[in-house]
Write a protein that holds these residues in place. Structure first.
Motif: not given
Length: 486
Positions: A3-5, A362-374, A385-388, A408-412
């Motif tokens: 949400q919140n686009l 390494v925890e991947i979920q915070p990185l995923i969250d930042r991708c959505y935030e962008a 792209i910077a997050e990628l 788990k984190n590799l799959e994420l």
């Protein structure tokens, strides 16, 4: 659904939370090409940007009806009510039927869009296929008293409309300023006001593309076409109307006026516009001699850049700039972008071979969250792209055994990279599009291993060095030899 686009709305000049009229359905109209010549890079930038928006909305779970028209009649040379029809002029020069010109450049446009890996729109209507709808819209505007007929042509009365509505609501300009800055055009003597524009134009005898109407044998005004087609397929009001920033002052301003006059509503809730291209800081244009066509960019057959670049690299380069910012083509920027694209594709090629550990660093979920935030911040592809690139750094570190990651984190990480690189950004790894490439590379690696077993180090080194020269790197490790793109 995430949400919140938030989307920047040209109409309100601010970012607004995206709230579709009829969620999960989304209606989006983007002004398409006038098919009288090869599609230019400015067009490509616009349609790649809206492909990103289309892809992301679909990823969020919206059911998007994406309408992008083809203008195959009525677009005059002056982008107003003067000059010759662009397609008619081309047809006369080439001694072709107008629809031959239309077919040639429509096919060419679609091929270029496919090369850039843009998804086809849901509906691709043509102006000539909707003459009846345009005539009916003119009738509706006449009935409201906001248009008038002069000798078979019908004009929209801007000053009369502005008495009850704000004609400059999209551009932010007031009517007085627009009147003072409007030059007198040829043939305007039959108009009541300087800003009045044609809804229907009576055809001269030599005009090739013309249709019967209640007023004359003629053709529709360019602005009317988009109003009629967007209304037919998306209704009185829809969610997003898009196009290049250059369409704001006249084309989109007139579309709003037409729809308000006929239907009583601004056709779109969110008006979204892409910015222009520059070359070494100068606006890209034919008159300045600094423009080039897509095939000239791919081949390097242009006098601006030192070499050619692949379609996916160009798409990546365009997405490294926000769609509302200017995008500058130059050798240094293109070369830097090419290196970044290769780095990203190389990291992706390593994903499937990564080894997991019982623990993770390494925890991947915070990185995923930042991708959505962008992406939720007005489709901010450069930040995504910077997050990628950060994800690529993690992949390389895990590959080099400098970082531990659990299953788990590799799959994420895998899901994140495939989602945002392929599904959202719409990129492809051009070097591995051939499904047989991994098999070929494995075969070459086996040949090199056999050479090493036989102590034929000259052949082993020849294979390794040869692969490196064409962009592939071999790495010997405890688990055997792996390959990646350099």
């Amino acid at each position: 659904m995430k949400q919140n686009l938030f989307v920047y709305n040209t109409l309100t000049r601010k970012k607004e939370e995206f709230k579709p009229l009829n969620a999960p359905h989304v209606g989006m109209y983007v002004c398409g090409p006038t098919v009288y010549s090869d599609v230019h890079m400015g067009n490509c930038r616009t349609y790649i940007s809206f492909d990103l928006i289309f892809r992301y909305l679909q990823h969020l779970g919206y059911k998007v009806r994406y309408v992008r028209n083809v203008t195959d009649a009525g677009h005059l040379e002056g982008d107003a009510d003067e000059g010759e029809d662009k397609i008619t002029k081309k047809a006369k020069l080439e001694k072709l039927e107008p629809m031959e010109v239309v077919q040639q450049y429509t096919v060419g446009f679609r091929e270029v869009m496919k090369t850039f890996n843009t998804l086809p729109p849901s509906i691709e209507p043509t102006a000539t296929g909707h003459i009846i709808e345009q005539i009916e819209m003119v009738k509706g505007i006449l009935d409201k008293g906001l248009a008038y007929e002069v000798d078979g042509s019908v004009y929209f009365d801007v000053e009369k409309y502005n008495n009850s509505q704000d004609y400059g609501v999209l551009s932010g300009r007031n009517l007085e300023d627009m009147l003072n800055n409007t030059r007198t055009l040829g043939g305007q003597d039959e108009k009541h006001g300087k800003l009045d524009f044609a809804l229907w134009i009576k055809a001269k005898p030599e005009h090739l593309m013309k249709w019967p109407s209640p007023w004359s044998v003629g053709f529709p005004g360019w602005h009317l076409e988009c109003s009629a087609m967007s209304h037919k397929y998306l209704g009185d009001q829809f969610d997003i109307h898009g196009g290049g920033l250059d369409l704001v002052p006249t084309h989109h301003t007139n579309e709003i006026a037409q729809n308000m006059a006929c239907c009583g509503k601004n056709p779109a809730r969110y008006w979204v516009h892409t910015n222009m291209l520059t070359v070494n800081g100068q606006k890209m244009s034919k008159s300045l001699g600094n423009s080039f066509l897509p095939h000239e960019l791919f081949s390097g057959n242009n006098h601006i850049l030192s070499k050619g670049y692949s379609p996916m690299m160009v798409r990546f380069f365009m997405l490294q700039a926000h769609y509302r910012s200017t995008l500058d083509f130059g050798n240094e920027a293109m070369e830097a972008s090419e290196k970044g694209f290769k780095r990203l594709m190389n990291a992706l090629s390593l994903l499937d071979g990564l080894k997991t550990n019982s623990s993770t660093e390494v925890e991947i979920q915070p990185l995923i969250d930042r991708c959505y935030e962008a992406m939720n911040d007005d489709f901010n592809s450069p930040v995504l792209i910077a997050e990628l690139f950060e994800a690529s750094r993690i992949i390389n570190s895990v590959h080099d055994n400098k970082l531990k990651i659990d299953s788990k984190n590799l799959e994420l990480l895998k899901n994140m990279m495939h989602t945002f690189v392929f599904d959202v950004l719409g990129l492809k790894d051009e070097q591995t599009e051939n499904d047989d490439l991994p098999k070929i590379m494995d075969f070459i690696v086996d040949l090199r291993n056999e050479a090493k077993v036989n102590k034929d180090y000259a052949t082993s080194d020849k294979i390794r060095n040869g692969l490196q020269q064409i962009g592939f790197q071999l790495k010997d490790g405890k688990e055997g030899t792996t390959w990646s793109k350099a």
